[in-house]
Every structure is written in structure tokens, then in C-alpha cells.
Design a protein around this motif. Sequence first.
Motif, PDB file in Angstrom:
ATOM      1  N   TRP A 164      -4.079  -2.488   0.425  1.00 41.25           N
ATOM      2  CA  TRP A 164      -3.838  -1.974   1.784  1.00 41.25           C
ATOM      3  C   TRP A 164      -2.373  -2.097   2.202  1.00 41.25           C
ATOM      4  O   TRP A 164      -2.028  -1.900   3.360  1.00 41.25           O
ATOM      5  N   GLY A 165      -1.484  -2.400   1.290  1.00 38.63           N
ATOM      6  CA  GLY A 165      -0.087  -2.599   1.646  1.00 38.63           C
ATOM      7  C   GLY A 165       0.845  -1.815   0.741  1.00 38.63           C
ATOM      8  O   GLY A 165       0.423  -0.977  -0.055  1.00 38.63           O
ATOM      9  N   VAL A 166       2.136  -2.123   0.864  1.00 34.56           N
ATOM     10  CA  VAL A 166       3.166  -1.397   0.131  1.00 34.56           C
ATOM     11  C   VAL A 166       3.396  -2.011  -1.240  1.00 34.56           C
ATOM     12  O   VAL A 166       3.094  -3.177  -1.475  1.00 34.56           O
TER      13      VAL A 166
ATOM     14  N   SER B 234       2.391   9.465  -0.343  1.00 34.14           N
ATOM     15  CA  SER B 234       1.613   8.352  -0.865  1.00 34.14           C
ATOM     16  C   SER B 234       0.572   8.827  -1.863  1.00 34.14           C
ATOM     17  O   SER B 234       0.236  10.013  -1.925  1.00 34.14           O
ATOM     18  N   TYR B 235       0.046   7.874  -2.618  1.00 26.82           N
ATOM     19  CA  TYR B 235      -0.958   8.187  -3.627  1.00 26.82           C
ATOM     20  C   TYR B 235      -1.816   6.961  -3.881  1.00 26.82           C
ATOM     21  O   TYR B 235      -1.422   5.825  -3.582  1.00 26.82           O
TER      22      TYR B 235
ATOM     23  N   LEU C  18       1.340   4.659   6.140  1.00 22.48           N
ATOM     24  CA  LEU C  18       1.529   4.254   7.528  1.00 22.48           C
ATOM     25  C   LEU C  18       2.464   3.051   7.634  1.00 22.48           C
ATOM     26  O   LEU C  18       3.344   3.010   8.497  1.00 22.48           O
ATOM     27  N   ALA C  19       2.298   2.077   6.761  1.00 29.91           N
ATOM     28  CA  ALA C  19       3.150   0.886   6.790  1.00 29.91           C
ATOM     29  C   ALA C  19       4.619   1.238   6.567  1.00 29.91           C
ATOM     30  O   ALA C  19       5.511   0.662   7.192  1.00 29.91           O
ATOM     31  N   TRP C  20       4.872   2.205   5.678  1.00 30.21           N
ATOM     32  CA  TRP C  20       6.259   2.592   5.410  1.00 30.21           C
ATOM     33  C   TRP C  20       6.920   3.236   6.623  1.00 30.21           C
ATOM     34  O   TRP C  20       8.127   3.094   6.822  1.00 30.21           O
ATOM     35  N   HIS C  21       6.168   3.930   7.445  1.00 27.12           N
ATOM     36  CA  HIS C  21       6.772   4.584   8.616  1.00 27.12           C
ATOM     37  C   HIS C  21       7.496   3.570   9.495  1.00 27.12           C
ATOM     38  O   HIS C  21       8.647   3.790   9.885  1.00 27.12           O
TER      39      HIS C  21
END
Length: 196
Positions: free
Chosen positions: A87-89, A113-114, A126-129
Amino acid sequence: MPDRILVLYGSYRSDRTGIRLANYLVRGLKGRGNDAQLLDAREIGLPMLDRMYKEYAPGDAPQAMQTLAEQLRIADAFVFVAGEYNWGVQPGLKNLTDHFLEEWFWRPAAVASYSAGRLSGVRANLAWHGTLSEMGMVVIPSTVAVGPIVKTLDENGAPIGEAGQALDRAFARFADDLAWWTAAAKHQRERTPPPY
């Protein structure tokens, strides 16, 4: 003059499926007349973050870090290829990103993303945004999300089946959006120096 776009990819796994999406994006951006280049965190090989690039005295940063800083400074835009880990980067891409700060400022960023599953890495997307915004980039609203990746792109990054066709349609809007924000940012930087 073509836009200089860096496509950043960060998986360190031995069997990396996300490289398919990275290659697809580079090829697609080049096909639109851009100067697109893949930056692979594993190949660059920065150490785990100890000191940021700006914390080294001039000329003392490791050569890989110095080279990357120069590439970032002249780029017009960035595309982050984001795999999702729990669920993370991805730690490899995050580590590469965190070595720099001012080098990212005042340019647009896009996230693609993939994942191996049907959710297509959207939680990492979403986290990267938020992360990229905090680092001084304008994150474009369009995104690409691919999953399952092995049913969308073959080993060479070529689209396959209906999922591949859907990706091609999504990429067109994604690339148009990135081009618009890249042109806007270039124009503004030429017209008014950034405030810091």
C-alpha cells in the motif's frame, strides 16, 4: 526545441515487471517528439540516504549523484513510474528522489502506477502526489494506472489485448496534460524567475 522529460523508475527486484511501463512511457513520449530518457534507480545505484546532494561541498558529491543532479536541473518535466509495495511507495524510487530538493522545483511531475493486481498501484500513485508536491513539483491531474501489468504490456513494453488498448487511450490524455503543464511552466520560468 523538444521537451526534456525524465522517466524515473525505482524497482530493485530481480524480476521487474514495472520496467515494461517505464519503457512504454519513454517510447510513447519520444513518439510525440519529446526528448525522453529513462532514469533507473537500480542502475544509478545511489546509497541509502545519508546526505542530500545539497549537503555536500561543491565537487564532493559522489559522481552518480552529481550526474543525476545535472540531469534533473535541465529537465522540463518528470514522470514517476510508481510500483506499489504494501500500500506504499517503492523504497528505491523514494530513496533516489529524497537525495535532491531544489533540483525538482518549478517543473511538472506526472505519476504512472502499476501492480500485479487489479488495483493498478493506485495507493502508491496517491501517496506520490503529496510527496512530489511537497518537493516543489506541480503534479498534473491526469494519471496512468496499469494492472495487472503482465496482462497489459508484454516483456518489451508493447500493449497487449484490451487492457493495452485502454492504456493507449489513457496515455494520450496523460501525455497531452503533461505537455500543457510543461509548456506553462517553461513559459512562466522564462517570464518570471522563480521566487526562490
